[in-house]
Design an enzyme around this catalytic site. Sequence first.
Site, PDB file in Angstrom:
ATOM      1  N   ALA A  14       1.022  -1.269  -0.024  1.00  0.00           N
ATOM      2  CA  ALA A  14       0.001   0.121   0.093  1.00  0.00           C
ATOM      3  C   ALA A  14       0.601   1.158  -0.084  1.00  0.00           C
ATOM      4  O   ALA A  14       0.359   2.564  -0.244  1.00  0.00           O
ATOM      5  CB  ALA A  14      -0.976  -0.057   1.049  1.00  0.00           C
ATOM      6  N   LEU A  18       2.765   1.308  -7.417  1.00  0.00           N
ATOM      7  CA  LEU A  18       1.415   1.136  -7.855  1.00  0.00           C
ATOM      8  C   LEU A  18       0.388   1.700  -7.232  1.00  0.00           C
ATOM      9  O   LEU A  18      -0.720   2.292  -7.758  1.00  0.00           O
ATOM     10  CB  LEU A  18       1.483  -0.331  -8.272  1.00  0.00           C
ATOM     11  CG  LEU A  18       0.041  -0.965  -8.574  1.00  0.00           C
ATOM     12  CD1 LEU A  18      -0.126  -0.614 -10.125  1.00  0.00           C
ATOM     13  CD2 LEU A  18      -0.048  -2.478  -8.681  1.00  0.00           C
ATOM     14  N   ALA A  19       0.698   1.517  -5.735  1.00  0.00           N
ATOM     15  CA  ALA A  19      -0.543   1.908  -5.199  1.00  0.00           C
ATOM     16  C   ALA A  19      -0.581   3.358  -5.305  1.00  0.00           C
ATOM     17  O   ALA A  19      -1.943   4.085  -5.263  1.00  0.00           O
ATOM     18  CB  ALA A  19      -0.240   1.644  -3.622  1.00  0.00           C
ATOM     19  N   ASP A  90       5.519  -7.552   7.806  1.00  0.00           N
ATOM     20  CA  ASP A  90       6.500  -8.280   7.246  1.00  0.00           C
ATOM     21  C   ASP A  90       5.939  -9.405   6.705  1.00  0.00           C
ATOM     22  O   ASP A  90       5.736 -10.519   7.456  1.00  0.00           O
ATOM     23  CB  ASP A  90       7.691  -8.466   8.096  1.00  0.00           C
ATOM     24  CG  ASP A  90       9.048  -9.222   7.345  1.00  0.00           C
ATOM     25  OD1 ASP A  90       8.539  -9.408   6.301  1.00  0.00           O
ATOM     26  OD2 ASP A  90       9.966  -9.112   7.904  1.00  0.00           O
ATOM     27  N   LYS A 145       0.527  -9.069 -11.471  1.00  0.00           N
ATOM     28  CA  LYS A 145       1.933  -9.806 -11.960  1.00  0.00           C
ATOM     29  C   LYS A 145       2.839  -9.058 -11.254  1.00  0.00           C
ATOM     30  O   LYS A 145       2.903  -7.999 -10.962  1.00  0.00           O
ATOM     31  CB  LYS A 145       1.744  -9.796 -13.595  1.00  0.00           C
ATOM     32  CG  LYS A 145       2.021  -8.204 -14.122  1.00  0.00           C
ATOM     33  CD  LYS A 145       2.543  -8.383 -15.492  1.00  0.00           C
ATOM     34  CE  LYS A 145       2.915  -6.920 -16.091  1.00  0.00           C
ATOM     35  NZ  LYS A 145       3.359  -7.249 -17.228  1.00  0.00           N
ATOM     36  N   GLU A 213       6.627   1.742 -26.772  1.00  0.00           N
ATOM     37  CA  GLU A 213       6.683   2.571 -25.732  1.00  0.00           C
ATOM     38  C   GLU A 213       7.936   3.610 -26.011  1.00  0.00           C
ATOM     39  O   GLU A 213       8.900   3.121 -26.658  1.00  0.00           O
ATOM     40  CB  GLU A 213       7.121   1.917 -24.433  1.00  0.00           C
ATOM     41  CG  GLU A 213       6.132   1.124 -23.854  1.00  0.00           C
ATOM     42  CD  GLU A 213       6.266   0.277 -22.566  1.00  0.00           C
ATOM     43  OE1 GLU A 213       5.908   0.689 -21.324  1.00  0.00           O
ATOM     44  OE2 GLU A 213       7.236  -0.688 -22.810  1.00  0.00           O
ATOM     45  N   ASP A 232       7.307  -9.507 -20.078  1.00  0.00           N
ATOM     46  CA  ASP A 232       6.934  -8.314 -19.570  1.00  0.00           C
ATOM     47  C   ASP A 232       5.623  -7.821 -20.248  1.00  0.00           C
ATOM     48  O   ASP A 232       4.505  -7.680 -19.741  1.00  0.00           O
ATOM     49  CB  ASP A 232       7.801  -7.300 -19.619  1.00  0.00           C
ATOM     50  CG  ASP A 232       7.343  -5.814 -18.871  1.00  0.00           C
ATOM     51  OD1 ASP A 232       6.846  -6.123 -17.748  1.00  0.00           O
ATOM     52  OD2 ASP A 232       7.407  -4.745 -19.393  1.00  0.00           O
ATOM     53  N   HIS A 237      -0.199  -9.095 -21.890  1.00  0.00           N
ATOM     54  CA  HIS A 237      -1.079  -7.949 -22.499  1.00  0.00           C
ATOM     55  C   HIS A 237      -1.177  -8.539 -23.830  1.00  0.00           C
ATOM     56  O   HIS A 237      -2.540  -8.588 -24.352  1.00  0.00           O
ATOM     57  CB  HIS A 237      -0.542  -6.556 -22.374  1.00  0.00           C
ATOM     58  CG  HIS A 237      -0.067  -6.296 -21.044  1.00  0.00           C
ATOM     59  ND1 HIS A 237      -0.767  -6.733 -19.979  1.00  0.00           N
ATOM     60  CD2 HIS A 237       0.917  -5.206 -20.689  1.00  0.00           C
ATOM     61  CE1 HIS A 237      -0.250  -6.140 -18.981  1.00  0.00           C
ATOM     62  NE2 HIS A 237       0.694  -5.391 -19.290  1.00  0.00           N
TER      63      HIS A 237
END
Length: 482
Positions: A14, A18-19, A90, A145, A213, A232, A237
């Site tokens: 969190a 990404l969060a 942890d 992932k 990209e 990746d 995807h």
Amino acid sequence: MKRHPSSSLLLFGATGDLAKRMLLPSLYALHEDELIAADLRIVGTARSELSDEEFRALAKEALDQYLPDDRKDEAKIASFLKHLQYQPLDASTIEGFDDLAAKLGDISGGLSIFLSTAPFLFEPTIKGLQSAGLAGDNVRIGLEKPLGNDLASSAKINDAVASAFGEDRIFRIDHYLGKETVQNLMALRFANMMFEPLWNANHIDHVQITISETVGLEGRHGFYDETGALRDMVQNHMLQLLALIAMEPPVDYDAASVRDEKVKVLRSLRPVSPEEMVRGQYGSGAVQGEAVEGYADDLGEASDTETFVAIKAHVDSWRWQGVPFYLRTGKRMTERRSEIVIQFKCVPHNIFAGRGGRLDANRLVIRLQPEEYVRLMVMAKQPSMDREGVTLREVPLDLSLTHAFAKARRRIAYERLLLDLIDGDPTLFVRRDEVEAQWRWVDGIRAIWAKEDAPPKRYGAGSWGPSAAIALTERDGVTWHE
């Protein structure tokens, strides 16, 4: 089957990137639009020793940084932050999971877990959840992932998760499936009579899928060098996009029907031969007018990791026999683009040839990002008196999803996926048999690379990849859509 939204959401990782960039802004957007319950409890957990208030301050900072200005409403942000609580953990040791369970309290109303963690932590995390009573029948788990780096390691992770959670409670995330334009693929095919009768080898010459990209490593040095472009981007995807394009019509728009048809496609993928693939690595060059260094310089050491892959794939089925699917993805390319190109065959007879009329085959372009549109290229007569002959020109029939649905809220993929996880709708998530079919195909490619032991071909940053990728299509009389 009737589903019940969870009353609690547990976010692992969190405090991570990404969060901050995706999950917290997505959850705020769902709160702002009143799509999640007013009493939904969101508990974050990570190694960092934070109090509830310190986590809320971290979340507030992330929202200030990553929310678009038109979505910033201080009163609504303040009310969203009240949803949030935090418990340090942890996950590598079983100690601490009981404290996490105590923090969550009563989960009889259902618990959804978003698990984003390093692969080596999956097994101890699942054991910890199980030991603390956080893996019961009313608990579902979303898995971000990477879920392993080959079939064997993926199976090990999936076995660990399956020891505590039934398949119907496991939600494997591929964020591309949350994109509105990707979901529109099925609407385009199965809600329009004009396309489905033509969607086969009798009328389609080939299909191209490009995900390019302009960025390089962008702080993902360790992860990316161990992973590479094939694992990746292609393994997840691109193969999911291919499956949506090539799948047979499902009997219904539900999780079982859609995923049953996708896995049939993935199992029908023909093993790739050495001459049907190109792997590359970017060198120095210029991207959008700015000089950039090569991959080895970005990484800080020499490496044989591929940053570019082009593949000529085949789906061995009646519908697609003889139709190549050209896949291409890479970093430091000319522009950022995700798109699908359906190239139809030419009409069988050109009635305008005697008067100089030249025909191009119809082409359907489905752009996923940065713009979102569906564009059908058709032939039209150029206005003239035709004394010198007939001039035909390719013109676009455009459906800009951005403009057509201008009044609709544009959502990032994680908004949809988090909401579906909380609600318990698995349609846009990936089933285990899909994952395993994808890994089998990709492992076959990697086995060829290991046997050949050849370094990736160099391409200049800011280009469309190695020249060998151009030759991959040109020898079939096909040109990449650029």
